[in-house]
Each structure stands twice: as structure tokens, then as C-alpha cells.
Design an enzyme around this catalytic site. Structure first.
Site, PDB file in Angstrom:
ATOM      1  CE  LYS A   1      -3.672   2.577   0.875  1.00  0.00           C
ATOM      2  NZ  LYS A   1      -4.573   2.808  -0.262  1.00  0.00           N
TER       3      LYS A   1
ATOM      4  CB  CYS B   1      -3.338   8.599  -5.502  1.00  0.00           C
ATOM      5  SG  CYS B   1      -4.670   7.827  -4.670  1.00  0.00           S
TER       6      CYS B   1
ATOM      7  CE  LYS C   1      -0.590   2.201  -9.812  1.00  0.00           C
ATOM      8  NZ  LYS C   1      -1.209   1.531  -8.665  1.00  0.00           N
TER       9      LYS C   1
END
Ligand SMILES: Cc1cc2nc3c(=O)[nH]c(=O)nc-3n(C[C@H](O)[C@H](O)[C@H](O)COP(=O)(O)OP(=O)(O)OC[C@H]3O[C@@H](n4cnc5c(N)ncnc54)[C@H](O)[C@@H]3O)c2cc1C
Ligand SMILES: Cc1cc2nc3c(=O)[nH]c(=O)nc-3n(C[C@H](O)[C@H](O)[C@H](O)COP(=O)(O)O)c2cc1C
Length: 546
Positions: A45, A129, A164
Site C-alpha cells: 500500500k 492517486c 506509477k
């Protein structure tokens, strides 16, 4: 199993579970390391510098089978604490521990990277995110910032660094080139799409209102992004987004990915089923078949059904019984979520299914409000979730409960013959539903102050009873414990004097958020997840695996 080179290691397989899904607790990671060699890359995570509680539930919403939006809110224990936890892991030589990190600034990324690098094989940079306010989105969309963060982290650590990428940009190739210019060793794509919005019965489902989209529906976007990234840069790519089948894995490989992540598709799978799924996926890749998708739980249903409160009876200061206007379909051992829009959703055992009723103890925000919930209030229920209990025929069943634990075991006693109910409370005024229990099974009561039944702990009463049983009955014992953790542990200790762990089942209410196995909040000490592997788990669940 032939090995695949991945940066500094030779790994067992080209699969990972993307960040934030299932592998969010150290115990879950260790269990997967120990039992699922098919997961070659273990992604954690995302972790930041300071601990974050994240958003209140609902944090995941399902908008179609296999399709989700989530706004977990980057829940994490903070870099120092996670580093201490990861340091306890036994990482196999042929598995790669990829720690996902995030930060609010270049400096924060570097600080987190320095803390996590000594306990990681590589770092994934969560630049993308889409829902944590102030983090992620803006960074991942700005090529110059992506280059700067990547370069700064690369200069601070000497392990592979894998930014990412967000799909939410008009030109992902430009962002990929910027990351590689900053020194990225590899790239991961994609993070969630959107944000998107879901509602039920006229109310937004997620407590954050909007959230990132994942699962089957984002597959074409993930494939498009990976293809564009692979055309723009020459480095290893972890591809994820909407993968559920071996055909999807092959499509990502064709697009340019060398490792493929399977995340939201793991919804509803027990830990054992997940192991079987990855085995099948690997066999599919080896043989050109496409069997694994048949194991995906497209039947998981997170939709909410309305219920109306009929009565709210106060048992004592902090316990009440809520009775609703209808029956719900739920077998002994399963649980549901009660959702009150604006307040949140929380998991509960049903004290009774017909009519649906709950015994609630006031421990925090949601349960406190339930104490004064007015008859006529409309609420919503999803589920049932979890695995129903299934004692063998002829079993001598013993339920042991404390607090609101009686709710989890009343239906066990009601639905299976030859059951004895043991229940404990601090004082007589904290006992409830006793007359109803007496109608279905012998009831053994203990109170700490002796105001009703045995004066002392319920476990003392239990030991006395078990010692009085003959060999024949002892050989058929089956225990179901539910209540405060210290009571459950004490009960297990007594029960182990009379039988093995396989006959002792306990439901300890580990913090449970999504209820469908994705968020990993409800990790048990042995790395199973309460919501899909339980809630009743055999006694070995209480034994720590790290
Ligand atoms: C399968 C299952 C069945 C359950 N059945 C019942 C039931 O029948 N009746 C009932 O009253 N409760 C039951 N619970 C527990 C209930 O879900 C929690 O008490 C509730 O989520 C607390 O929400 P809150 O907003 O009041 O507390 P919060 O405001 O979220 O938290 C308050 C405090 O309690 C702690 N906390 C919250 N949840 C838990 C937890 N699960 N375990 C330990 N500490 C926690 C928090 O860390 C915090 O310190 C069950 C839980 C599970 C997983
Ligand atoms: C519940 C949940 C939590 C997530 N948390 C993170 C996270 O902390 N960091 C991150 O980079 N991505 C996070 N993601 C995104 C996934 O890692 C992945 O990129 C995305 O879900 C697409 O893959 P999938 O369709 O296979 O789920 C999360 C996704 C979900 C569903």
C-alpha cells in the site's frame, strides 16, 4: 517454475497485486510470500511520511459486476512504522518487494524513499492517486514535476525506482518520457481512472463523494496507456488496470508490459481461492488457455437495500437493540453492513434475520449515533458477506460470547441442534436477549460482579462445564467464540485443553472496511482477511505469521 529476471532478482512469475489491494498489511504480505509463489512482485500500500487514517467508510463502491470506485484516502501507518513492519518480513530470494511511496512535495518523496529503501527491493512512486486532496493528481500530470521527483528519489536511493503513472492525462507518453529522463528504472501504469461518482437511493455512496475507478471497465484504458508508454520509452513496464483473465494478461504483454497486476478482480476471493486463481492464471499462460477468469467472483453484490427502523431499545448506557421492518437473507455466521448516508457504513452481525435486528455497542462515531437512532429512520443494508458456519452433523456446539458477540452466535444456536450458549457480561444490566436464548438452547451466564449467574469470567464457567463432559461428547466439540478480543483469547486457551484448533472458531471484530476482501483492513494475525476468510476463523488465525 522457470525464473524471470526483474531488476536485481530472478522472480517466480510475472504477476503482482497492485498497490492498495489485498496486500495492505504485513501479515497478508507474509502469507502470500509463504503460500503463493505465483505472485512474483509484492506491491505494498502507498506509504507517506506521516500516518493517515484515510476516509471513513464507505471507501469502496461497486457500480457493475467487477467494476469499482474507491476513495480509501491513502490510509497508511507512516513511513517509520511501515519500515519497522517490513523489516520483520521473510522475503523469499525469488520474490521482489516493491514499496509504493507518496509525498506532498519533492522533499517529502525523498524523505519517505530514504526511510523505505533499506527494507525494499524497489520503490514505486505513486504520482497518480486521483483522490487524495493535495497529493498525486497534480504531480502525476505535470511532466517537469514527474522528472524532478524521479531524479530526486533516484539520487537518494540505490534500488530500482518505478514511477506509477496516472491515466488521467491527455499525453501519457510525455509523462513517461519525463520519468525516464529523471532516471526511472521502470514504469507502472495505470493508477485508477477518473474520479468517478456513484450513488444509491439518491445519496453519494463514497464518504468522499468521488473516487478512482478500477476493475473490468478500465481495461481498455490501461491497455491504451501501456501501449503508448511502451512506444515512448524503453524500460520494464508493470501493466495493470482491469485484468481478470489470462487473455487480459497476454493483451498487456502484447502492449509492452513485462509484469502484470491483478487487483480489483480479486474481489470476494478467500485467501485459498486467490492462491488457486493465481495457479490457474500461471497454467493458462503456460498452456495458452483462458480458464482463470471462471474463478472471478462476478456474483459479489455490494448494492444497498433499504430497511426502516421500527424500534430502538436501550439495554444499558452503551448497548441498544435495533429492530427493522423486514427480513434479511443471512445465514448464521455471515454479516452485513449498515449504511446511513452522511454518517457512514459499518459491519454488524444480525442478532436476528427475521425481522432484521442488531445488538449494538457504542464504541465510536457510528455506533454512538445508533444509540439514539429514531424509529422511522431509513437505513440501507448490503450483504450478506463472509462465510456461513457449517458445523459437522452430530457436533456438540458450544458458543461463547461477551458484549455484542451474542449477536454473532445466537443464530448458530438457533439453527443447529445440540448447542450450549455461554455468555458473559460485566454486570446483569448488560445482559440482553437471554429469554430468547433460553427458548433455543441451555444458557450459561457469568457476570464479573456476580449480579447474575456465575460470579466471575465466562471462561471459568466454560472450563467447569467441559471438565464434566464424557469422552464421547468431548470428541464432538465445536466452538464458536465472539466478543472482546481478551475474552476470545481466554476462551481459546480453555478450549485448547479439550480439542485441536480446527474445532475452535472465533470471530474477533478486526477493523473491517470494504467487506469484500479488497482493502485488507481486516487482516488477522495469520494474514487471512476476516471479511472473506471469516468472520469465524479457526484458532490458528490468532497466531502471528510475522
Ligand atoms: C463481522 C463483524 C461483526 C460485527 N458485529 C457487531 C455487532 O453485532 N454489534 C456491534 O456493536 N458491533 C459489531 N461489530 C463491530 C462494529 O463494526 C464496530 O464497533 C464499528 O465498526 C465501530 O464503528 P464506530 O464508527 O462506532 O467507531 P469508530 O469511530 O470507527 O472507532 C472508534 C474507536 O473504536 C476502534 N474500533 C473501531 N472498529 C473497531 C473494531 N472492529 N475493532 C476494534 N476496534 C475498533 C477505533 O480504532 C477507534 O479507536 C462487528 C464487526 C465485524 C467486523
Ligand atoms: C481499494 C484500492 C486501493 C488502492 N490504493 C492504491 C494506493 O495506495 N496506491 C496506488 O498507487 N494505487 C492504488 N490503487 C490503484 C491500484 O493499485 C491499481 O492501479 C488500479 O486499481 C487498477 O488495477 P485493477 O483494475 O486491477 O484494480 C488502489 C485501488 C483500489 C481498488
Amino acid at each position: 517454475m522457470s525464473k524471470i529476471p526483474f531488476f536485481t532478482k530472478q522472480i517466480t512469475s510475472p504477476f503482482t497485486i497492485p498497490s492498495g489491494i489485498v496486500t495492505t498489511a504485513t501479515t497478508i504480505i507474509q502469507r502470500i510470500f509463504d503460500t503463493m509463489p505465483e505472485v512474483g512482485v509484492m506491491t505494498t500500500k502507498s506509504v507517506g511520511l506521516a500516518p493517515r487514517a484515510g476516509y471513513r467508510e464507505p471507501v469502496i463502491s461497486q457500480y457493475a459486476p467487477g467494476c469499482f470506485v474507491n476513495a480509501v484516502g491513502l490510509t497508511n501507518p507512516g513511513a517509520e512504522q511501515l519500515a519497522a513492519q517490513l523489516a520483520t518480513l521473510r522475503v523469499p530470494e525469488d520474490r521482489f518487494l516493491l514499496t509504493s511511496i507518496f509525498g506532498g512535495s519533492v522533499e517529502e518523496f525523498v524523505e519517505v524513499a530514504k526511510i523505505m529503501a533499506p527494507v525494499s527491493d524497489g520503490l514505486e512512486l505513486n504520482l497518480s492517486c486521483p483522490h487524495a486532496k493535495g497529493y498525486g493528481m497534480a504531480m502525476g500530470q505535470d511532466p517537469e514535476l514527474v522528472r524532478e521527483i524521479t531524479a530526486a528519489v533516484k539520487a537518494a536511493v540505490n534500488i530500482p525506482v518505478i514511477p506509477k503513472l496516472t491515466p488521467n492525462t491527455p499525453n501519457i507518453a510525455e509523462i513517461a518520457r519525463a520519468a525516464v529522463a529523471g532516471g526511472a528504472d521502470g514504469l507502472c501504469a495505470i493508477n485508477t481512472v477518473g474520479p468517478g461518482y456513484t450513488s444509491a437511493h439518491g445519496h453519494p455512496v463514497l464518504s468522499n463523494g468521488v473516487g478512482g475507478m478500477s476493475g473490468k471497465g478500465v481495461l481498455p484504458i490501461g491497455l491504451k496507456c501501456v501501449r503508448e508508454v511502451a512506444e515512448a520509452v524503453d524500460c520494464p513496464i508493470i501493466g495493470c488496470g482491469g485484468v481478470s483473465s489470462a487473455d487480459d494478461v497476454r493483451a498487456y504483454q502484447d502492449a509492452g508490459a513485462s509484469v502484470v497486476g491483478i487487483g480489483s478482480s480479486l474481489v470476494g476471493l478467500t485467501t485459498e481461492e486467490m492462491g488457486q486463481y493465481f495457479k490457474t492464471l500461471e497454467a493458462d499462460l503456460a498452456h495458452g488457455s483462458n480458464n482463470a477468469e471462471s474463478q472471478i467472483r462476478y456474483d459479489v453484490d455490494m448494492q444497498f437495500r433499504p430497511v426502516t427502523l421500527v424500534s430502538n431499545e436501550r439495554v444499558c448506557d452503551d448497548i441498544c437493540i435495533l429492530t427493522f421492518d423486514r427480513k434479511i437473507n443471512l445465514k448464521a455466521g455471515e454479516f452485513v453492513f449498515l449504511w446511513i448516508p452522511g454518517l457512514g457504513e459499518k459491519p454488524f452481525s444480525a442478532l436476528t434475520d427475521d425481522p432484521f435486528s442488531l445488538a449494538v455497542i457504542d464504541v465510536g462515531v457510528f455506533t454512538h449515533d445508533l444509540m439514539s437512532l429514531q424509529p422511522g429512520t431509513e437505513a440501507y443494508v448490503r450483504g450478506p458477506h463472509g462465510i456461513a458456519v457449517d458445523p459437522p452433523e452430530g457436533a456438540k456446539i458450544i458458543t461463547v460470547s461477551g458484549g455484542t458477540g451474542l449477536a454473532a452466535v445466537y443464530q448458530v444456536a438457533r439453527d443447529f441442534p445440540n448447542t450450549e450458549i455461554f455468555t458473559g457480561a460485566r454486570t446483569a444490566e448488560r445482559l440482553y436477549f437471554i429469554e430468547e436464548c433460553k427458548k433455543i438452547a441451555p444458557v450459561h451466564i457469568a457476570t464479573d460482579d456476580g449480579s447474575e449467574g456465575h460470579h466471575g469470567f465466562v471462561t471459568e464457567l466454560l472450563r467447569d462445564y467441559l471438565q464434566g463432559l464424557g469422552e464421547e461428547e468431548r470428541s464432538k466439540l465445536m466452538f464458536y467464540n465472539c466478543g472482546p478480543a481478551p475474552m476470545v483469547h481466554a476462551a481459546i486457551a480453555v478450549e485448547r485443553e479439550f480439542c485441536g484448533d480446527a474445532r475452535i472458531h472465533s470471530a474477533i471484530d478486526y477493523l473491517t472496511k470494504c467487506g469484500v476482501g479488497l482493502c485488507g483492513a481486516c487482516a488477522a494475525p495469520d494474514g487471512r482477511r476476516l471479511c472473506v476468510d471469516g468472520p469465524f476463523m479457526d484458532a490458528s488465525a490468532t497466531t502471528k505469521c510475522v
